[in-house]
Design an enzyme around this catalytic site. Sequence first.
Site, PDB file in Angstrom:
ATOM      1  CE  LYS A  22      -1.681   1.567   4.058  1.00  0.00           C
ATOM      2  NZ  LYS A  22      -1.435   2.971   4.422  1.00  0.00           N
ATOM      3  NE  ARG A  94      -0.735  12.024   7.917  1.00  0.00           N
ATOM      4  CZ  ARG A  94      -0.544  13.331   8.090  1.00  0.00           C
ATOM      5  NH1 ARG A  94      -1.578  14.078   8.363  1.00  0.00           N
ATOM      6  NH2 ARG A  94       0.631  13.871   7.946  1.00  0.00           N
ATOM      7  NE  ARG A 123       0.763  10.294  10.071  1.00  0.00           N
ATOM      8  CZ  ARG A 123       0.257   9.304   9.334  1.00  0.00           C
ATOM      9  NH1 ARG A 123      -0.916   8.803   9.620  1.00  0.00           N
ATOM     10  NH2 ARG A 123       0.924   8.849   8.298  1.00  0.00           N
TER      11      ARG A 123
END
Length: 421
Positions: A22, A94, A123
């Site tokens: 992924k 994200r 983050r």
Amino acid sequence: MDSIRVVGNGPLNGRIPVAGAKNACLALMPAALLTEDPLVLTNAPRLSDIETMTLLLESLGAQVSVADQSRTLTLCAQDITNTKAHYDIVRKMRASVLVLGPLLARTGTARVSLPGGCAIGARPVNLHLQGLEALGARLELRNGYIDARAPNGLRGSRINFPLVSVGATENLMLAAVLAQGTTVLENAALEPEIVDLADCLRAMGARIAGDGSAVIEIEGVDRLRGTRHQVIADRIEMGTYMMAPAIAGGDVELIGGRRDLVESLCDKLEATGVVVETTDDGLRVSRVNSRIRSVNVVTEPFPGFPTDLQAQMMALMTTADDRSVLTETIFENRFMHAQELLRMGADIRVQGGTATVTGVDHLKGAPVMATDIRASVSLILAGLAARGETIISRVYHLDRGYERLEEKLSACGAIIERLNG
Ligand code: EPZ
């Protein structure tokens, strides 16, 4: 919302195919923005995150077609008709921020929504932005969007990352390949997904050296061509399934498994008494003794122990023979699975970035809730070993990172089914 029901059913035996990564695929797909030619990615995983990235690239004007049951993606950004990555898409994933570098490199302009925090931590993307400014981009933050301009193109520069960031390394690679001059990325991430991205970009005509080390050198070129690239095996999926026979007992072969991608996990599993063997088809994991030994884990950037396997390791340690200390150094809030494991009878004490797990004789099935991709799968692992039934809710988190998980585990004898919510 779907949930998943797992009933502890003893040892697992069988073979599990490992899908494409992924986190490699999410960095490879935006590379299509760098050329007018088609980019073909094979061995792509069938995950909702990949669908989200597809939607994002199509919103920018790229054509994306799938074949081979969605394992082969053909992406073509002949015309980029829109350079705004909308909040609605970015907030869901994200990795959307990875279109920023290639959009700037190709078109000289980009508006990308700030991703916002997520369950495991704040983050920020400051390292991405500082790096792009070093390449000559002018950035402004307006109404929650990063407004980026590089009207005269990007210029190569030396960038020293104050901390290791996978995403910032990828974004800067995707930008620097079309910059004028040479870019040097220092303290770059070493993850295998970085090397996979560099391999693909080189096949497209980019000049990159040093990937897989802390210093990556990129000599900008005028244009890139299409290529056909096979996505690397998913080391986090692989590592997750390696822990299934470790926690439940049994003997499972990971088809396509590669020890070099999960060396730090193999060392830890062998220290617990689990046997890991390399086979012609991949990796074989078996647990022979009745109880595994406790081990301590500190998460670190590659090649250290991956933060994306910390939750799974915590589940494994809940029934080990002694006490184990898990230290999470990458994200500031990545122990949410601990609360859910406590509901299953685990003995875990969290203090800041450290979790102390004292092994118990067995876990008990219970209704629990997933909070992020890796926390959700740690609860599945716990359910495989628990006595009784575990129902994991909010499994949309799971579907972002694990393809056909129920099928793969039930093929090895697990009692696991999806309950449509
Ligand atoms: C990638 O996220 C992965 N995601 C994550 O996997 C993985 O956990 C992470 O790398 C670490 O290995 C993808 O590849 C899509 P980072 P990324 O930038 O790139 C801080 C999963 O479960 N930081 O290496 O976002 C950041 O807050 C996901 O598959 C800044 O401070 O991670 C974190 O504390 C979860 N400023 C640390 O660096 C920045 O500009 C490492 O983050 C960027 C990052």
